[in-house]
Design a protein around this motif. Sequence first.
Motif, PDB file in Angstrom:
ATOM      1  N   LEU A  65     -30.995-139.973 -26.452  1.00  0.00           N
ATOM      2  CA  LEU A  65     -31.550-141.318 -26.352  1.00  0.00           C
ATOM      3  C   LEU A  65     -33.032-141.239 -26.001  1.00  0.00           C
ATOM      4  O   LEU A  65     -33.881-141.888 -26.645  1.00  0.00           O
ATOM      5  N   LEU A  66     -33.372-140.437 -25.002  1.00  0.00           N
ATOM      6  CA  LEU A  66     -34.774-140.272 -24.615  1.00  0.00           C
ATOM      7  C   LEU A  66     -35.582-139.634 -25.741  1.00  0.00           C
ATOM      8  O   LEU A  66     -36.739-139.998 -25.971  1.00  0.00           O
ATOM      9  N   GLY A  67     -34.971-138.700 -26.459  1.00  0.00           N
ATOM     10  CA  GLY A  67     -35.642-138.072 -27.594  1.00  0.00           C
ATOM     11  C   GLY A  67     -35.966-139.059 -28.689  1.00  0.00           C
ATOM     12  O   GLY A  67     -37.017-138.971 -29.343  1.00  0.00           O
ATOM     13  N   THR A  68     -35.081-140.033 -28.893  1.00  0.00           N
ATOM     14  CA  THR A  68     -35.323-141.070 -29.899  1.00  0.00           C
ATOM     15  C   THR A  68     -36.518-141.919 -29.501  1.00  0.00           C
ATOM     16  O   THR A  68     -37.414-142.189 -30.315  1.00  0.00           O
ATOM     17  N   PHE A  69     -36.554-142.344 -28.256  1.00  0.00           N
ATOM     18  CA  PHE A  69     -37.698-143.129 -27.793  1.00  0.00           C
ATOM     19  C   PHE A  69     -38.998-142.343 -27.910  1.00  0.00           C
ATOM     20  O   PHE A  69     -40.033-142.889 -28.298  1.00  0.00           O
ATOM     21  N   GLN A  70     -38.940-141.053 -27.592  1.00  0.00           N
ATOM     22  CA  GLN A  70     -40.161-140.251 -27.665  1.00  0.00           C
ATOM     23  C   GLN A  70     -40.665-140.137 -29.094  1.00  0.00           C
ATOM     24  O   GLN A  70     -41.877-140.169 -29.339  1.00  0.00           O
ATOM     25  N   ARG A  71     -39.754-140.013 -30.045  1.00  0.00           N
ATOM     26  CA  ARG A  71     -40.160-139.949 -31.454  1.00  0.00           C
ATOM     27  C   ARG A  71     -40.862-141.232 -31.876  1.00  0.00           C
ATOM     28  O   ARG A  71     -41.839-141.203 -32.638  1.00  0.00           O
ATOM     29  N   ILE A  72     -40.365-142.369 -31.401  1.00  0.00           N
ATOM     30  CA  ILE A  72     -41.003-143.646 -31.723  1.00  0.00           C
ATOM     31  C   ILE A  72     -42.423-143.679 -31.173  1.00  0.00           C
ATOM     32  O   ILE A  72     -43.380-144.022 -31.892  1.00  0.00           O
ATOM     33  N   ILE A  73     -42.584-143.293 -29.924  1.00  0.00           N
ATOM     34  CA  ILE A  73     -43.913-143.328 -29.306  1.00  0.00           C
ATOM     35  C   ILE A  73     -44.849-142.340 -29.976  1.00  0.00           C
ATOM     36  O   ILE A  73     -46.008-142.656 -30.278  1.00  0.00           O
TER      37      ILE A  73
ATOM     38  N   LEU B  88     -33.968-134.505 -34.442  1.00  0.00           N
ATOM     39  CA  LEU B  88     -34.276-135.115 -33.158  1.00  0.00           C
ATOM     40  C   LEU B  88     -34.226-134.070 -32.040  1.00  0.00           C
ATOM     41  O   LEU B  88     -33.261-133.309 -31.934  1.00  0.00           O
ATOM     42  N   GLN B  89     -35.275-134.030 -31.234  1.00  0.00           N
ATOM     43  CA  GLN B  89     -35.340-133.092 -30.121  1.00  0.00           C
ATOM     44  C   GLN B  89     -34.906-133.797 -28.839  1.00  0.00           C
ATOM     45  O   GLN B  89     -35.545-134.770 -28.420  1.00  0.00           O
ATOM     46  N   PRO B  90     -33.830-133.332 -28.197  1.00  0.00           N
ATOM     47  CA  PRO B  90     -33.414-133.962 -26.942  1.00  0.00           C
ATOM     48  C   PRO B  90     -34.436-133.709 -25.836  1.00  0.00           C
ATOM     49  O   PRO B  90     -35.125-132.691 -25.832  1.00  0.00           O
ATOM     50  N   ILE B  91     -34.536-134.663 -24.931  1.00  0.00           N
ATOM     51  CA  ILE B  91     -35.439-134.547 -23.782  1.00  0.00           C
ATOM     52  C   ILE B  91     -34.611-134.685 -22.517  1.00  0.00           C
ATOM     53  O   ILE B  91     -33.894-135.678 -22.333  1.00  0.00           O
TER      54      ILE B  91
ATOM     55  N   MET C 107     -38.525-147.506 -17.393  1.00  0.00           N
ATOM     56  CA  MET C 107     -39.483-146.947 -16.432  1.00  0.00           C
ATOM     57  C   MET C 107     -39.683-145.453 -16.649  1.00  0.00           C
ATOM     58  O   MET C 107     -40.806-144.942 -16.563  1.00  0.00           O
ATOM     59  N   ALA C 108     -38.591-144.740 -16.944  1.00  0.00           N
ATOM     60  CA  ALA C 108     -38.697-143.304 -17.184  1.00  0.00           C
ATOM     61  C   ALA C 108     -39.521-143.017 -18.435  1.00  0.00           C
ATOM     62  O   ALA C 108     -40.331-142.077 -18.461  1.00  0.00           O
ATOM     63  N   ILE C 109     -39.326-143.836 -19.473  1.00  0.00           N
ATOM     64  CA  ILE C 109     -40.093-143.650 -20.707  1.00  0.00           C
ATOM     65  C   ILE C 109     -41.572-143.904 -20.457  1.00  0.00           C
ATOM     66  O   ILE C 109     -42.434-143.142 -20.892  1.00  0.00           O
ATOM     67  N   LYS C 110     -41.882-144.988 -19.753  1.00  0.00           N
ATOM     68  CA  LYS C 110     -43.284-145.289 -19.447  1.00  0.00           C
ATOM     69  C   LYS C 110     -43.894-144.172 -18.607  1.00  0.00           C
ATOM     70  O   LYS C 110     -45.027-143.736 -18.854  1.00  0.00           O
ATOM     71  N   ASN C 111     -43.163-143.682 -17.615  1.00  0.00           N
ATOM     72  CA  ASN C 111     -43.690-142.639 -16.738  1.00  0.00           C
ATOM     73  C   ASN C 111     -44.015-141.361 -17.516  1.00  0.00           C
ATOM     74  O   ASN C 111     -44.973-140.664 -17.192  1.00  0.00           O
ATOM     75  N   ALA C 112     -43.221-141.073 -18.537  1.00  0.00           N
ATOM     76  CA  ALA C 112     -43.452-139.871 -19.347  1.00  0.00           C
ATOM     77  C   ALA C 112     -44.570-140.063 -20.365  1.00  0.00           C
ATOM     78  O   ALA C 112     -45.013-139.095 -20.984  1.00  0.00           O
TER      79      ALA C 112
ATOM     80  N   GLU D 258     -38.941-165.394 -25.656  1.00  0.00           N
ATOM     81  CA  GLU D 258     -39.094-164.299 -24.703  1.00  0.00           C
ATOM     82  C   GLU D 258     -38.443-163.029 -25.246  1.00  0.00           C
ATOM     83  O   GLU D 258     -37.388-163.080 -25.867  1.00  0.00           O
ATOM     84  N   CYS D 259     -39.103-161.907 -24.993  1.00  0.00           N
ATOM     85  CA  CYS D 259     -38.583-160.608 -25.424  1.00  0.00           C
ATOM     86  C   CYS D 259     -38.102-159.822 -24.210  1.00  0.00           C
ATOM     87  O   CYS D 259     -38.755-159.823 -23.165  1.00  0.00           O
ATOM     88  N   ASP D 260     -36.976-159.137 -24.353  1.00  0.00           N
ATOM     89  CA  ASP D 260     -36.456-158.344 -23.240  1.00  0.00           C
ATOM     90  C   ASP D 260     -37.438-157.232 -22.877  1.00  0.00           C
ATOM     91  O   ASP D 260     -37.870-157.121 -21.731  1.00  0.00           O
ATOM     92  N   PHE D 261     -37.763-156.386 -23.860  1.00  0.00           N
ATOM     93  CA  PHE D 261     -38.774-155.341 -23.667  1.00  0.00           C
ATOM     94  C   PHE D 261     -39.529-155.147 -24.966  1.00  0.00           C
ATOM     95  O   PHE D 261     -38.921-155.145 -26.045  1.00  0.00           O
ATOM     96  N   ILE D 262     -40.847-154.973 -24.863  1.00  0.00           N
ATOM     97  CA  ILE D 262     -41.648-154.604 -26.024  1.00  0.00           C
ATOM     98  C   ILE D 262     -42.582-153.472 -25.629  1.00  0.00           C
ATOM     99  O   ILE D 262     -43.052-153.402 -24.491  1.00  0.00           O
ATOM    100  N   PHE D 263     -42.815-152.560 -26.583  1.00  0.00           N
ATOM    101  CA  PHE D 263     -43.758-151.474 -26.372  1.00  0.00           C
ATOM    102  C   PHE D 263     -45.066-151.853 -27.056  1.00  0.00           C
ATOM    103  O   PHE D 263     -45.060-152.306 -28.208  1.00  0.00           O
TER     104      PHE D 263
END
Length: 198
Positions: free
Chosen positions: A187-195, A29-32, A66-71, A95-100
């Motif tokens: 944490l941000l690196g994990t989200f980026q890997r998913i995207i 995992l690469q940290p961001i 918001m930070a993930i979407k902005n990136a 209802e879903c809290d957040f979905i990508f």
Amino acid sequence: MAGYSSYSFPAVKKQFGLKSVKGTIFDNLQPIEPSKWLVDTLEMASSMAIVSEKSRSEWIVGPIMMAIKNANKDKMNILSGENMSVSKDISLTGECDFIFVKDPYTFTVESLIFCLVEAEKHDIIGGLGQCAAQMIGARMLNEQDGINYPIIYGCVTTGSDWQFLKLENQLITLENNLRFINELPYLLGTFQRIIDAF
């Protein structure tokens, strides 16, 4: 049953014939590094009275989303509070809290890649069933639209702790290593890997 939130983790596994394992979802995992805006926002949030699911969503989870979407403006979109209705008969509705979603320009529940559940009462274990049910629902909606993503990702969070999940075929993998808000680059690196996987 009354929707996604009615599922416990054992119940969703039994209902849909799933197996679960603990393992490593993301190798190397690469940290961001977070933006100054996100760091400052979360620092200000630390002085707020964060005692409810709503306050965690507004002051911690929302800014991270918001930070993930902005990136990733041209790669995906994030929907919050949307109804993801698949089947009332098997309680895949609610209802879903957040979905990508993979389409960066859509505002509808389609081409789903990730579901995030905010844990009630700081109970990550209690949120696993709801998250797994939403991941199953996301896969079924994709299939109805002729989309076949081999993997759907999910996460249950207290705002401080983040438990990631992966649904592939009939296997749900729970990430061995929780991510923590005080390790924000990972944490941000994990989200980026998913995207990036899509």
